[in-house]
Design a protein around this motif. Structure first.
Motif, PDB file in Angstrom:
ATOM      1  N   ASP A   1      -9.275   1.070   2.121  1.00  0.00           N
ATOM      2  CA  ASP A   1      -9.817   0.655   0.957  1.00  0.00           C
ATOM      3  C   ASP A   1      -9.154  -0.942   0.587  1.00  0.00           C
ATOM      4  OD1 ASP A   1     -11.387   2.788   0.366  1.00  0.00           O
ATOM      5  OD2 ASP A   1      -9.900   3.513  -1.014  1.00  0.00           O
ATOM      6  N   THR A   2      -7.943  -0.955   1.000  1.00  0.00           N
ATOM      7  CA  THR A   2      -7.299  -2.126   0.902  1.00  0.00           C
ATOM      8  C   THR A   2      -7.936  -3.307   1.598  1.00  0.00           C
ATOM      9  OG1 THR A   2      -5.318  -0.899   0.041  1.00  0.00           O
ATOM     10  CG2 THR A   2      -4.756  -3.529   0.884  1.00  0.00           C
TER      11      THR A   2
ATOM     12  N   GLU B   1       2.191   1.796  -3.462  1.00  0.00           N
ATOM     13  CA  GLU B   1       1.423   2.470  -4.353  1.00  0.00           C
ATOM     14  C   GLU B   1       1.050   3.866  -3.886  1.00  0.00           C
ATOM     15  OE1 GLU B   1      -1.667   3.184  -7.111  1.00  0.00           O
ATOM     16  OE2 GLU B   1      -0.172   1.539  -6.823  1.00  0.00           O
ATOM     17  N   PHE B   2       0.991   4.167  -2.439  1.00  0.00           N
ATOM     18  CA  PHE B   2       1.036   5.473  -2.265  1.00  0.00           C
ATOM     19  C   PHE B   2       2.011   6.637  -2.550  1.00  0.00           C
ATOM     20  CE2 PHE B   2       0.715   9.084   0.915  1.00  0.00           C
ATOM     21  CZ  PHE B   2      -0.464   9.212   1.012  1.00  0.00           C
TER      22      PHE B   2
ATOM     23  N   HIS C   1      -5.019  10.520   3.946  1.00  0.00           N
ATOM     24  CA  HIS C   1      -4.967   9.894   2.664  1.00  0.00           C
ATOM     25  C   HIS C   1      -4.434   8.486   2.547  1.00  0.00           C
ATOM     26  CE1 HIS C   1      -6.112  13.986   1.174  1.00  0.00           C
ATOM     27  NE2 HIS C   1      -6.373  13.294  -0.101  1.00  0.00           N
ATOM     28  N   PHE C   2      -3.353   8.243   3.177  1.00  0.00           N
ATOM     29  CA  PHE C   2      -2.617   6.881   3.601  1.00  0.00           C
ATOM     30  C   PHE C   2      -3.569   6.227   4.335  1.00  0.00           C
ATOM     31  CE2 PHE C   2      -0.055   3.810   5.510  1.00  0.00           C
ATOM     32  CZ  PHE C   2       0.411   3.401   4.375  1.00  0.00           C
TER      33      PHE C   2
ATOM     34  N   ARG D   1       1.323   7.289  -6.428  1.00  0.00           N
ATOM     35  CA  ARG D   1       0.566   8.283  -6.744  1.00  0.00           C
ATOM     36  C   ARG D   1       0.887   9.649  -6.382  1.00  0.00           C
ATOM     37  NH1 ARG D   1      -5.279   5.446  -4.590  1.00  0.00           N
ATOM     38  NH2 ARG D   1      -4.893   3.210  -5.714  1.00  0.00           N
TER      39      ARG D   1
ATOM     40  N   LEU E   1      -6.441   4.841   2.011  1.00  0.00           N
ATOM     41  CA  LEU E   1      -6.095   3.812   0.791  1.00  0.00           C
ATOM     42  C   LEU E   1      -5.810   2.482   1.693  1.00  0.00           C
ATOM     43  CD1 LEU E   1      -5.227   3.434  -2.000  1.00  0.00           C
ATOM     44  CD2 LEU E   1      -2.617   3.828  -1.162  1.00  0.00           C
TER      45      LEU E   1
ATOM     46  N   VAL F   1       0.901  -1.218  -0.293  1.00  0.00           N
ATOM     47  CA  VAL F   1      -0.024  -0.127  -0.142  1.00  0.00           C
ATOM     48  C   VAL F   1       0.915   1.125   0.017  1.00  0.00           C
ATOM     49  CG1 VAL F   1      -1.832   1.102   1.277  1.00  0.00           C
ATOM     50  CG2 VAL F   1      -1.836  -1.182   1.030  1.00  0.00           C
TER      51      VAL F   1
END
Length: 304
Positions: free
Chosen positions: A299-300, A113-114, A292-293, A117, A296, A110
């Protein structure tokens, strides 16, 4: 006089409970720290800290000053955050701690990916199986199991979880599958060791009845990932978080058993004590990159 710098130094000394350790964190010599604190106290004409060779403590005036200093620093961070995100981009550094297995299997992908982005964000992931002090370690976020014992922290639940007994199919084929906690005395067990507590007593609850078994592990480690690997190698039975071994169970590499006894390390935990949380210092603001992290992560784990 660098008033803001003196305030940050004073707060760091109080948080870390020592001038030498605060100096190392800020890249200052002990003499410089002492001189800056003396100058601060002289400017106000009050004693802020009571200092001995072993410890420091706040005076009444120091406690009042510290309370206001925290608010000042928080406002400065909030101002910084508003400016660095004014163009809509996330910026800054993200420092996270997690347990070894959870960090490698879930948090690391994660985080990768963060930062893809948000290329103006840098990040550090510290993996450890003991509970880190977020304030002293200057962490933005911890990913950990169970509830909170510190009212300076905020916890956001990421997902449900439980602790399970497991072993490799080869081990169970050779040695049989335990049907009750008492059967564990006839098996090789793998023990997690921590400096501040013994985890060789495994607790079980079935239909409201509590049972405790003292295991005599053939292998012990302070690293939960090592325990998992030993189980995969067929070395014995282990007790860990289900999330740690989910992929191994899905792939048929490990088998869970005796779930009706609801195993745990601790006799006083509630049923949700193994749930996974994102924990961060209690503040009136949360940096955008941190919020924001966490989003995410949520969501994961929704997909788990």
């Amino acid at each position: 006089m660098d008033k803001l710098g003196d305030i940050e130094l004073f707060v760091t000394v109080v948080k870390l409970k020592g001038m030498a350790i605060a100096g190392r964190k800020l890249g200052m010599s002990p003499a410089s720290v002492t001189a800056r604190l003396n100058r601060l106290e002289s400017a106000y004409g009050v004693r802020l800290l009571t200092r001995t060779t072993r410890q420091i403590s706040l005076t009444d005036e120091g406690a009042l000053y510290y309370k206001h200093c925290l608010k000042i620093i928080e406002e400065v961070h909030l101002a910084d955050e508003s400016l660095t995100s004014i163009d809509g981009e996330l910026k800054g550094h993200l420092k996270i701690t997690a347990t070894v297995d959870i960090g490698k299997q879930y948090v690391s992908p994660v985080l990768s990916e963060f930062v893809r982005r948000h290329p103006k964000v840098s990040a550090h992931l510290q993996l450890m199986d003991h509970v880190a002090n977020l304030v002293e370690g200057d962490y933005d976020l911890a990913i950990r199991f169970g509830g909170l014992a510190d009212n300076r922290m905020v916890a956001r639940r990421l997902c449900a979880n439980r602790r399970v007994l497991f072993a490799s199919p080869d081990y169970l084929a050779k040695n049989g599958t335990p049907l009750s906690p008492e059967d564990l005395v006839n098996h090789q067990c793998l023990g997690l060791a921590r400096e501040d507590q013994s985890l060789n007593t495994w607790h079980f609850v079935k239909n409201g009845n509590n049972t405790s078994m003292i295991i005599h592990p053939t292998l012990t480690s302070n690293d939960g990932a090592m325990i998992r690997q030993w189980a995969l190698d067929g070395n014995g039975i282990a007790l860990k978080s289900y999330l740690d071994i989910k992929s191994d169970v899905d792939n048929g590499l490990l088998e869970i058993f005796m779930e009706e006894h609801r195993p745990d390390y601790f006799s006083d935990r509630d049923q949700n004590s193994a749930d996974l949380f994102a924990v961060y210092p209690s503040k009136s603001y949360l940096p955008n990159r941190v919020s924001h992290f966490i989003a995410l992560l949520l969501d994961t784990f929704d997909d788990q």
